[in-house]
Design a protein around this motif. Structure first.
Motif, mmCIF file in Angstrom:
data_model
loop_
_atom_site.group_PDB
_atom_site.id
_atom_site.type_symbol
_atom_site.label_atom_id
_atom_site.label_comp_id
_atom_site.label_asym_id
_atom_site.label_seq_id
_atom_site.Cartn_x
_atom_site.Cartn_y
_atom_site.Cartn_z
ATOM 1 N N HIS A 149 1.018 -1.434 -0.282
ATOM 2 C CA HIS A 149 -0.463 0.046 0.386
ATOM 3 C C HIS A 149 0.924 0.928 0.048
ATOM 4 N N ALA A 150 0.601 2.474 -0.974
ATOM 5 C CA ALA A 150 1.470 3.195 -0.909
ATOM 6 C C ALA A 150 1.720 4.094 0.120
ATOM 7 N N THR A 151 0.755 4.232 1.731
ATOM 8 C CA THR A 151 0.772 5.430 2.181
ATOM 9 C C THR A 151 1.987 4.934 2.960
ATOM 10 N N VAL A 152 3.053 3.525 2.943
ATOM 11 C CA VAL A 152 3.132 2.950 3.737
ATOM 12 C C VAL A 152 4.993 3.653 3.333
ATOM 13 N N ALA A 153 4.980 4.482 2.117
ATOM 14 C CA ALA A 153 5.988 5.281 1.310
ATOM 15 C C ALA A 153 6.012 6.818 2.216
ATOM 16 N N GLY A 154 4.566 7.158 2.732
ATOM 17 C CA GLY A 154 4.747 7.790 3.758
ATOM 18 C C GLY A 154 5.193 8.045 5.131
ATOM 19 N N VAL A 155 4.933 6.614 5.494
ATOM 20 C CA VAL A 155 5.421 6.683 7.105
ATOM 21 C C VAL A 155 7.220 6.380 6.797
ATOM 22 N N LEU A 156 7.803 5.900 5.895
ATOM 23 C CA LEU A 156 9.294 5.307 5.804
ATOM 24 C C LEU A 156 9.510 7.012 5.954
ATOM 25 N N LEU A 157 8.664 7.862 4.726
ATOM 26 C CA LEU A 157 9.755 9.002 4.381
ATOM 27 C C LEU A 157 9.707 9.855 5.967
ATOM 28 N N GLY A 158 9.267 9.404 6.120
ATOM 29 C CA GLY A 158 8.776 10.407 8.101
ATOM 30 C C GLY A 158 10.020 9.605 8.841
ATOM 31 N N PHE A 159 10.122 8.567 8.573
ATOM 32 C CA PHE A 159 10.365 8.196 9.880
ATOM 33 C C PHE A 159 12.493 8.510 9.383
ATOM 34 N N THR A 160 13.005 9.097 8.243
ATOM 35 C CA THR A 160 13.939 9.820 7.486
ATOM 36 C C THR A 160 14.615 10.978 8.630
ATOM 37 N N VAL A 161 13.437 11.927 8.574
ATOM 38 C CA VAL A 161 13.770 13.110 9.479
ATOM 39 C C VAL A 161 14.458 13.106 10.915
ATOM 40 N N PRO A 162 15.013 14.391 11.014
ATOM 41 C CA PRO A 162 15.688 14.087 11.917
ATOM 42 C C PRO A 162 14.953 14.893 13.160
ATOM 43 N N VAL A 163 15.362 14.569 14.201
ATOM 44 C CA VAL A 163 14.654 14.691 15.647
ATOM 45 C C VAL A 163 15.153 16.191 15.987
#
Length: 440
Positions: A250-264
Protein backbone atom coordinates in the motif's frame (compact mmCIF):
# COMPACT_ATOMS: atom_id res chain seq x y z
CA UNK A 1 -15.24 4.53 43.25
CA UNK A 2 -13.51 7.63 44.68
CA UNK A 3 -12.53 10.67 42.69
CA UNK A 4 -8.90 10.61 43.84
CA UNK A 5 -6.38 8.04 44.96
CA UNK A 6 -5.51 8.25 48.67
CA UNK A 7 -2.48 10.32 49.65
CA UNK A 8 0.64 8.39 50.59
CA UNK A 9 4.13 9.22 51.74
CA UNK A 10 6.03 10.36 48.62
CA UNK A 11 9.01 8.21 49.56
CA UNK A 12 6.83 5.12 49.37
CA UNK A 13 4.55 6.17 46.50
CA UNK A 14 4.35 3.51 43.75
CA UNK A 15 4.88 4.43 40.14
CA UNK A 16 2.06 6.60 38.80
CA UNK A 17 0.17 5.90 35.60
CA UNK A 18 -0.90 8.89 33.44
CA UNK A 19 1.37 11.29 35.32
CA UNK A 20 1.81 14.80 33.96
CA UNK A 21 4.33 15.27 31.15
CA UNK A 22 6.98 17.99 31.01
CA UNK A 23 5.98 21.56 30.13
CA UNK A 24 7.55 21.51 26.60
CA UNK A 25 5.78 18.22 25.91
CA UNK A 26 2.53 19.69 27.26
CA UNK A 27 2.81 22.67 24.91
CA UNK A 28 3.49 20.41 21.94
CA UNK A 29 0.55 18.22 22.91
CA UNK A 30 -1.72 21.26 23.13
CA UNK A 31 -0.77 22.30 19.57
CA UNK A 32 -1.43 18.79 18.27
CA UNK A 33 -4.78 18.59 20.06
CA UNK A 34 -5.93 21.90 18.57
CA UNK A 35 -5.03 20.87 15.03
CA UNK A 36 -6.48 17.37 15.31
CA UNK A 37 -9.67 18.68 16.92
CA UNK A 38 -10.30 21.03 14.00
CA UNK A 39 -9.40 18.22 11.61
CA UNK A 40 -11.82 15.90 13.37
CA UNK A 41 -14.60 18.43 12.86
CA UNK A 42 -13.81 18.66 9.15
CA UNK A 43 -13.63 14.85 8.95
CA UNK A 44 -17.08 14.61 10.50
CA UNK A 45 -18.39 17.27 8.12
CA UNK A 46 -17.03 15.40 5.10
CA UNK A 47 -18.59 12.14 6.27
CA UNK A 48 -21.98 13.77 6.90
CA UNK A 49 -22.00 15.45 3.48
CA UNK A 50 -21.11 12.12 1.84
CA UNK A 51 -23.89 10.27 3.68
CA UNK A 52 -26.49 12.88 2.79
CA UNK A 53 -25.40 13.05 -0.84
CA UNK A 54 -25.17 9.25 -1.27
CA UNK A 55 -28.70 8.79 0.11
CA UNK A 56 -30.25 11.71 -1.77
CA UNK A 57 -31.99 11.52 -5.17
CA UNK A 58 -28.64 12.60 -6.63
CA UNK A 59 -26.76 9.66 -5.12
CA UNK A 60 -25.67 8.41 -8.54
CA UNK A 61 -23.69 11.61 -9.09
CA UNK A 62 -21.80 10.97 -5.85
CA UNK A 63 -20.83 7.49 -7.08
CA UNK A 64 -19.89 8.90 -10.49
CA UNK A 65 -17.63 11.49 -8.87
CA UNK A 66 -15.76 8.84 -6.89
CA UNK A 67 -15.42 6.61 -9.97
CA UNK A 68 -14.07 9.35 -12.23
CA UNK A 69 -10.53 8.65 -13.49
CA UNK A 70 -8.69 11.95 -14.00
CA UNK A 71 -5.69 10.39 -15.80
CA UNK A 72 -6.67 7.40 -17.89
CA UNK A 73 -3.23 7.40 -19.54
CA UNK A 74 -1.53 6.33 -16.33
CA UNK A 75 -2.26 2.62 -16.72
CA UNK A 76 1.33 1.74 -17.58
CA UNK A 77 2.42 3.28 -14.28
CA UNK A 78 -0.48 1.82 -12.29
CA UNK A 79 -1.77 5.38 -11.84
CA UNK A 80 -5.06 5.14 -13.72
CA UNK A 81 -6.88 5.61 -10.40
CA UNK A 82 -10.30 7.09 -9.79
CA UNK A 83 -10.79 9.98 -7.39
CA UNK A 84 -11.76 7.71 -4.49
CA UNK A 85 -8.57 5.69 -4.96
CA UNK A 86 -6.46 8.84 -5.20
CA UNK A 87 -7.96 9.94 -1.88
CA UNK A 88 -7.21 6.58 -0.23
CA UNK A 89 -3.79 5.94 -1.76
CA UNK A 90 -2.58 9.47 -2.48
CA UNK A 91 -3.93 11.91 0.08
CA UNK A 92 -3.66 9.43 2.92
CA UNK A 93 0.06 9.21 2.19
CA UNK A 94 0.25 12.74 3.65
CA UNK A 95 -1.60 11.52 6.73
CA UNK A 96 0.83 8.62 7.14
CA UNK A 97 3.82 10.91 6.54
CA UNK A 98 2.68 12.94 9.54
CA UNK A 99 2.20 9.68 11.46
CA UNK A 100 5.78 8.72 10.58
CA UNK A 101 7.07 12.08 11.83
CA UNK A 102 5.04 11.71 15.01
CA UNK A 103 6.25 8.17 15.61
CA UNK A 104 9.88 9.20 15.11
CA UNK A 105 9.47 12.12 17.48
CA UNK A 106 7.71 10.04 20.14
CA UNK A 107 10.44 7.40 20.14
CA UNK A 108 13.32 9.91 20.14
CA UNK A 109 12.09 12.87 22.21
CA UNK A 110 8.53 12.15 23.30
CA UNK A 111 6.64 9.88 25.66
CA UNK A 112 7.92 6.64 24.09
CA UNK A 113 11.61 7.40 24.65
CA UNK A 114 11.30 6.30 28.28
CA UNK A 115 10.60 2.54 28.42
CA UNK A 116 8.76 2.93 31.72
CA UNK A 117 6.40 5.57 30.34
CA UNK A 118 6.14 3.81 26.96
CA UNK A 119 5.02 0.52 28.49
CA UNK A 120 1.53 1.79 29.30
CA UNK A 121 0.43 3.09 25.86
CA UNK A 122 2.17 0.20 24.08
CA UNK A 123 0.48 -2.48 26.19
CA UNK A 124 -2.85 -0.66 26.03
CA UNK A 125 -2.59 -0.32 22.24
CA UNK A 126 -1.77 -4.02 21.83
CA UNK A 127 -4.69 -4.99 24.06
CA UNK A 128 -6.91 -2.54 22.22
CA UNK A 129 -6.06 -4.16 18.89
CA UNK A 130 -5.86 -7.82 19.86
CA UNK A 131 -9.27 -8.13 21.53
CA UNK A 132 -11.27 -6.44 18.72
CA UNK A 133 -9.57 -8.74 16.22
CA UNK A 134 -10.38 -11.80 18.33
CA UNK A 135 -14.01 -10.74 18.72
CA UNK A 136 -14.35 -10.21 14.96
CA UNK A 137 -12.77 -13.60 14.22
CA UNK A 138 -15.03 -15.33 16.76
CA UNK A 139 -18.16 -13.78 15.25
CA UNK A 140 -17.01 -14.63 11.73
CA UNK A 141 -16.18 -18.26 12.58
CA UNK A 142 -19.52 -18.68 14.35
CA UNK A 143 -21.22 -17.60 11.12
CA UNK A 144 -19.26 -19.98 8.90
CA UNK A 145 -15.97 -18.16 8.38
CA UNK A 146 -17.02 -15.78 5.59
CA UNK A 147 -15.36 -12.39 5.84
CA UNK A 148 -12.39 -13.48 7.93
CA UNK A 149 -10.12 -11.26 5.84
CA UNK A 150 -11.65 -8.24 7.55
CA UNK A 151 -10.28 -9.16 10.99
CA UNK A 152 -8.19 -5.97 11.24
CA UNK A 153 -11.03 -3.53 10.52
CA UNK A 154 -12.07 -2.89 14.16
CA UNK A 155 -8.49 -2.65 15.45
CA UNK A 156 -7.79 0.98 14.50
CA UNK A 157 -8.50 4.21 16.38
CA UNK A 158 -9.11 7.44 14.48
CA UNK A 159 -7.20 10.05 16.49
CA UNK A 160 -8.68 13.09 14.70
CA UNK A 161 -12.26 11.92 15.19
CA UNK A 162 -11.60 10.82 18.79
CA UNK A 163 -9.94 14.11 19.75
CA UNK A 164 -12.74 16.11 18.16
CA UNK A 165 -15.25 14.25 20.32
CA UNK A 166 -12.97 14.62 23.34
CA UNK A 167 -12.84 18.39 22.82
CA UNK A 168 -16.64 18.52 22.97
CA UNK A 169 -17.27 16.23 25.92
CA UNK A 170 -14.03 16.21 27.92
CA UNK A 171 -12.11 19.43 27.33
CA UNK A 172 -10.89 19.59 30.93
CA UNK A 173 -9.60 16.05 31.37
CA UNK A 174 -6.14 15.86 32.96
CA UNK A 175 -3.26 16.44 30.58
CA UNK A 176 -1.74 13.04 31.37
CA UNK A 177 -4.91 11.27 30.25
CA UNK A 178 -5.15 13.29 27.05
CA UNK A 179 -1.48 12.56 26.35
CA UNK A 180 -2.22 8.87 26.88
CA UNK A 181 -4.97 8.94 24.24
CA UNK A 182 -2.69 10.65 21.73
CA UNK A 183 0.27 8.33 22.41
CA UNK A 184 -2.02 5.30 22.35
CA UNK A 185 -3.27 6.36 18.92
CA UNK A 186 0.32 6.82 17.68
CA UNK A 187 1.23 3.26 18.69
CA UNK A 188 -2.09 2.09 17.26
CA UNK A 189 -1.17 3.72 13.93
CA UNK A 190 2.22 2.00 13.92
CA UNK A 191 0.62 -1.40 14.45
CA UNK A 192 -2.04 -0.65 11.83
CA UNK A 193 0.64 0.31 9.29
CA UNK A 194 2.40 -2.98 9.99
CA UNK A 195 -0.84 -4.91 9.55
CA UNK A 196 -1.55 -3.18 6.22
CA UNK A 197 1.97 -3.81 4.91
CA UNK A 198 2.09 -7.47 5.99
CA UNK A 199 -1.48 -8.76 5.58
CA UNK A 200 -3.04 -6.56 2.90
CA UNK A 201 -0.46 -6.58 0.14
CA UNK A 202 -1.58 -8.22 -3.10
CA UNK A 203 0.36 -8.83 -6.32
CA UNK A 204 3.68 -8.09 -4.66
CA UNK A 205 6.50 -6.99 -7.02
CA UNK A 206 9.92 -6.80 -5.33
CA UNK A 207 11.70 -4.71 -7.98
CA UNK A 208 9.56 -1.55 -7.62
CA UNK A 209 9.80 -1.93 -3.85
CA UNK A 210 13.59 -2.07 -3.99
CA UNK A 211 13.60 0.85 -6.40
CA UNK A 212 11.48 2.88 -3.96
CA UNK A 213 14.29 2.66 -1.42
CA UNK A 214 16.49 4.89 -3.60
CA UNK A 215 14.35 8.06 -3.51
CA UNK A 216 13.60 7.41 0.17
CA UNK A 217 17.35 7.20 0.89
CA UNK A 218 18.07 10.40 -1.05
CA UNK A 219 15.17 12.12 0.75
CA UNK A 220 16.66 10.98 4.06
CA UNK A 221 20.14 12.18 3.12
CA UNK A 222 18.85 15.65 2.27
CA UNK A 223 16.77 16.09 5.41
CA UNK A 224 19.59 14.76 7.61
CA UNK A 225 21.75 17.54 6.17
CA UNK A 226 18.92 20.05 6.67
CA UNK A 227 18.49 20.53 2.90
CA UNK A 228 14.77 21.28 2.88
CA UNK A 229 14.44 22.19 -0.78
CA UNK A 230 10.77 21.64 -1.64
CA UNK A 231 11.60 21.34 -5.34
CA UNK A 232 13.74 18.29 -4.51
CA UNK A 233 11.93 16.70 -1.56
CA UNK A 234 8.42 16.69 -3.04
CA UNK A 235 9.46 14.99 -6.35
CA UNK A 236 11.48 12.43 -4.37
CA UNK A 237 8.50 11.72 -2.13
CA UNK A 238 6.18 11.42 -5.15
CA UNK A 239 8.60 9.01 -6.85
CA UNK A 240 8.86 6.87 -3.72
CA UNK A 241 5.06 6.83 -3.46
CA UNK A 242 4.60 5.80 -7.13
CA UNK A 243 7.15 2.98 -6.88
CA UNK A 244 5.65 1.74 -3.61
CA UNK A 245 2.23 1.74 -5.26
CA UNK A 246 3.57 -0.22 -8.24
CA UNK A 247 5.12 -2.80 -5.88
CA UNK A 248 1.74 -3.87 -4.52
CA UNK A 249 2.53 -2.65 -0.99
CA UNK A 250 0.00 0.00 0.00
CA UNK A 251 1.44 3.31 -1.14
CA UNK A 252 0.80 5.04 2.18
CA UNK A 253 3.65 2.98 3.67
CA UNK A 254 5.99 5.23 1.67
CA UNK A 255 4.74 8.19 3.69
CA UNK A 256 5.65 6.49 6.95
CA UNK A 257 9.14 5.54 5.75
CA UNK A 258 9.78 9.09 4.55
CA UNK A 259 8.70 10.41 7.93
CA UNK A 260 11.10 8.04 9.69
CA UNK A 261 14.08 9.55 7.84
CA UNK A 262 13.55 13.07 9.24
CA UNK A 263 15.82 14.02 12.18
CA UNK A 264 14.12 14.90 15.45
CA UNK A 265 16.71 16.53 17.69
CA UNK A 266 18.27 19.90 16.96
CA UNK A 267 21.88 20.81 17.55
CA UNK A 268 25.03 18.82 18.19
CA UNK A 269 24.16 18.21 21.82
CA UNK A 270 20.72 16.90 20.91
CA UNK A 271 18.79 19.57 22.78
CA UNK A 272 15.37 20.73 21.67
CA UNK A 273 13.37 19.66 18.66
CA UNK A 274 14.38 19.99 15.06
CA UNK A 275 13.18 19.32 11.56
CA UNK A 276 10.66 16.59 12.40
CA UNK A 277 8.66 18.93 14.62
CA UNK A 278 8.95 21.71 12.02
CA UNK A 279 7.66 19.49 9.20
CA UNK A 280 4.96 18.03 11.43
CA UNK A 281 3.79 21.54 12.31
CA UNK A 282 3.68 22.42 8.61
CA UNK A 283 2.07 19.25 7.25
CA UNK A 284 -0.33 18.33 10.06
CA UNK A 285 -2.84 21.04 9.03
CA UNK A 286 -2.71 19.72 5.45
CA UNK A 287 -3.31 16.19 6.73
CA UNK A 288 -6.03 17.06 9.23
CA UNK A 289 -7.65 19.82 7.19
CA UNK A 290 -7.51 18.34 3.69
CA UNK A 291 -6.24 14.78 3.28
CA UNK A 292 -8.33 13.02 5.95
CA UNK A 293 -11.59 14.97 5.38
CA UNK A 294 -11.43 14.37 1.60
CA UNK A 295 -10.78 10.67 2.18
CA UNK A 296 -13.72 10.59 4.60
CA UNK A 297 -15.91 12.25 1.98
CA UNK A 298 -15.17 9.56 -0.61
CA UNK A 299 -15.09 6.63 1.85
CA UNK A 300 -18.12 7.29 4.06
CA UNK A 301 -20.83 7.67 1.44
CA UNK A 302 -22.67 4.38 1.92
CA UNK A 303 -26.12 4.37 0.36
CA UNK A 304 -28.94 2.77 2.34
CA UNK A 305 -31.63 3.47 -0.24
CA UNK A 306 -33.56 0.28 -0.85
CA UNK A 307 -31.21 -1.68 1.41
CA UNK A 308 -32.43 -4.49 3.62
CA UNK A 309 -31.56 -3.02 7.00
CA UNK A 310 -32.37 -6.28 8.75
CA UNK A 311 -29.84 -8.14 6.61
CA UNK A 312 -27.23 -5.45 7.21
CA UNK A 313 -27.69 -5.47 10.99
CA UNK A 314 -27.37 -9.27 11.17
CA UNK A 315 -24.44 -9.50 8.72
CA UNK A 316 -21.53 -11.16 10.60
CA UNK A 317 -19.15 -8.55 9.18
CA UNK A 318 -21.26 -5.75 10.64
CA UNK A 319 -21.71 -7.52 13.99
CA UNK A 320 -18.00 -8.29 14.23
CA UNK A 321 -16.89 -4.74 13.40
CA UNK A 322 -19.38 -3.05 15.73
CA UNK A 323 -18.67 -5.47 18.60
CA UNK A 324 -14.94 -5.13 18.04
CA UNK A 325 -15.00 -1.32 18.10
CA UNK A 326 -17.46 -0.88 20.97
CA UNK A 327 -16.58 -3.81 23.25
CA UNK A 328 -13.18 -4.97 22.06
CA UNK A 329 -11.50 -1.57 22.15
CA UNK A 330 -12.90 -0.57 25.54
CA UNK A 331 -12.28 -3.89 27.29
CA UNK A 332 -8.89 -4.40 25.62
CA UNK A 333 -7.51 -0.99 26.62
CA UNK A 334 -9.11 -0.82 30.06
CA UNK A 335 -8.31 -4.46 30.87
CA UNK A 336 -4.67 -4.33 29.77
CA UNK A 337 -4.11 -1.13 31.77
CA UNK A 338 -5.77 -2.63 34.84
CA UNK A 339 -3.62 -5.75 34.59
CA UNK A 340 -0.48 -3.63 34.17
CA UNK A 341 -1.35 -1.71 37.32
CA UNK A 342 -2.18 -4.92 39.18
CA UNK A 343 1.01 -6.78 38.35
CA UNK A 344 3.39 -3.81 38.66
CA UNK A 345 1.61 -2.33 41.71
CA UNK A 346 1.46 1.00 39.92
CA UNK A 347 -1.28 3.47 40.73
CA UNK A 348 -3.21 5.98 38.71
CA UNK A 349 -2.05 9.56 39.01
CA UNK A 350 -3.77 11.26 41.93
CA UNK A 351 -5.97 13.39 39.66
CA UNK A 352 -7.26 10.45 37.58
CA UNK A 353 -9.80 7.72 38.29
CA UNK A 354 -10.57 4.41 36.64
CA UNK A 355 -13.83 5.96 35.44
CA UNK A 356 -11.81 8.45 33.40
CA UNK A 357 -9.81 5.63 31.85
CA UNK A 358 -13.00 3.78 30.95
CA UNK A 359 -14.28 6.88 29.15
CA UNK A 360 -11.08 7.23 27.13
CA UNK A 361 -11.06 3.49 26.37
CA UNK A 362 -14.59 3.84 24.98
CA UNK A 363 -13.45 6.85 22.98
CA UNK A 364 -10.74 4.72 21.34
CA UNK A 365 -13.57 2.71 19.76
CA UNK A 366 -13.98 5.52 17.25
CA UNK A 367 -12.36 3.86 14.29
CA UNK A 368 -12.81 5.67 11.01
CA UNK A 369 -10.00 6.56 8.61
CA UNK A 370 -7.79 3.48 8.92
CA UNK A 371 -10.75 1.15 9.57
CA UNK A 372 -12.41 2.25 6.32
CA UNK A 373 -9.09 1.92 4.48
CA UNK A 374 -8.59 -1.65 5.76
CA UNK A 375 -12.18 -2.46 4.81
CA UNK A 376 -11.50 -1.41 1.22
CA UNK A 377 -8.28 -3.42 1.13
CA UNK A 378 -9.97 -6.50 2.62
CA UNK A 379 -13.13 -6.63 0.50
CA UNK A 380 -12.51 -4.33 -2.45
CA UNK A 381 -13.76 -0.78 -2.85
CA UNK A 382 -17.37 -0.62 -3.98
CA UNK A 383 -18.25 -4.22 -3.08
CA UNK A 384 -21.36 -5.14 -1.10
CA UNK A 385 -19.19 -6.21 1.83
CA UNK A 386 -17.32 -2.91 1.71
CA UNK A 387 -20.63 -1.02 1.91
CA UNK A 388 -21.55 -3.03 5.01
CA UNK A 389 -18.13 -2.32 6.50
CA UNK A 390 -18.73 1.41 6.06
CA UNK A 391 -22.10 1.16 7.78
CA UNK A 392 -20.55 -0.89 10.60
CA UNK A 393 -17.62 1.48 11.14
CA UNK A 394 -19.96 4.47 11.23
CA UNK A 395 -22.33 2.73 13.65
CA UNK A 396 -19.57 1.45 15.92
CA UNK A 397 -17.88 4.86 16.01
CA UNK A 398 -21.10 6.67 16.86
CA UNK A 399 -22.00 4.17 19.59
CA UNK A 400 -18.50 4.43 21.09
CA UNK A 401 -18.69 8.23 21.06
CA UNK A 402 -22.10 8.24 22.77
CA UNK A 403 -21.01 5.79 25.46
CA UNK A 404 -17.83 7.79 26.07
CA UNK A 405 -19.94 10.93 26.39
CA UNK A 406 -22.12 9.28 29.05
CA UNK A 407 -19.00 8.48 31.09
CA UNK A 408 -16.92 11.60 30.53
CA UNK A 409 -19.45 14.44 30.61
CA UNK A 410 -20.02 13.91 34.33
CA UNK A 411 -16.27 13.86 35.00
CA UNK A 412 -15.60 16.93 32.89
CA UNK A 413 -17.34 19.31 35.27
CA UNK A 414 -15.26 18.08 38.20
CA UNK A 415 -12.02 18.55 36.29
CA UNK A 416 -12.90 22.08 35.16
CA UNK A 417 -11.85 23.48 38.53
CA UNK A 418 -8.62 21.48 38.51
CA UNK A 419 -7.75 22.72 35.01
CA UNK A 420 -8.29 26.34 36.05
CA UNK A 421 -5.99 25.86 39.06
CA UNK A 422 -3.22 24.34 36.92
CA UNK A 423 -3.19 27.36 34.62
CA UNK A 424 -2.15 29.66 37.46
CA UNK A 425 1.13 31.42 36.64
CA UNK A 426 1.85 33.54 39.70
CA UNK A 427 5.34 34.57 38.67
CA UNK A 428 4.21 35.40 35.11
CA UNK A 429 7.10 33.59 33.43
CA UNK A 430 4.88 31.91 30.83
CA UNK A 431 5.10 28.46 32.47
CA UNK A 432 2.22 27.29 34.68
CA UNK A 433 3.44 26.93 38.25
CA UNK A 434 2.33 23.30 38.39
CA UNK A 435 5.23 22.48 36.02
CA UNK A 436 7.75 24.18 38.34
CA UNK A 437 7.05 22.24 41.53
CA UNK A 438 9.24 19.27 40.77
CA UNK A 439 6.30 16.98 39.88
CA UNK A 440 6.04 17.74 36.16
Amino acid sequence: MTDRAPHTDPSHTPRRLFSRTSWPEARFLADVLRTETVGGGLLLLGAVIALIWANSPWGSSYEALGDWVPWSGGKALHLDLNLAAWAADGLLAIFFFVVGLELKREFVAGELRDPRRAALPVIAAVGGMALPALIYVAVSLAAGGDGLQGWAIPTATDIAFALAVLALIGSHLPQGLRAFLLTLAVVDDLLAITVIAVFYTDDFSPLPLLAALAPIAIFGLLVQRRRTWWWALIPLAATAWALMHASGVHATVAGVLLGFTVPVLRGRDGDGHGLAEHLEHRWRPVSAGLAVPVFAFFAAGVSLRGADLGAIVTDPIVVGVVAGLVLGKAVGIFGSTFLLARFTRARLDEDITWTDLLGVALLAGIGFTVSLLIGELAFGAGSAADANVKAAVLAGSVISALLAAVVLVRRNAAYRRIAEAERVDADRDGVPDVYQRGDG
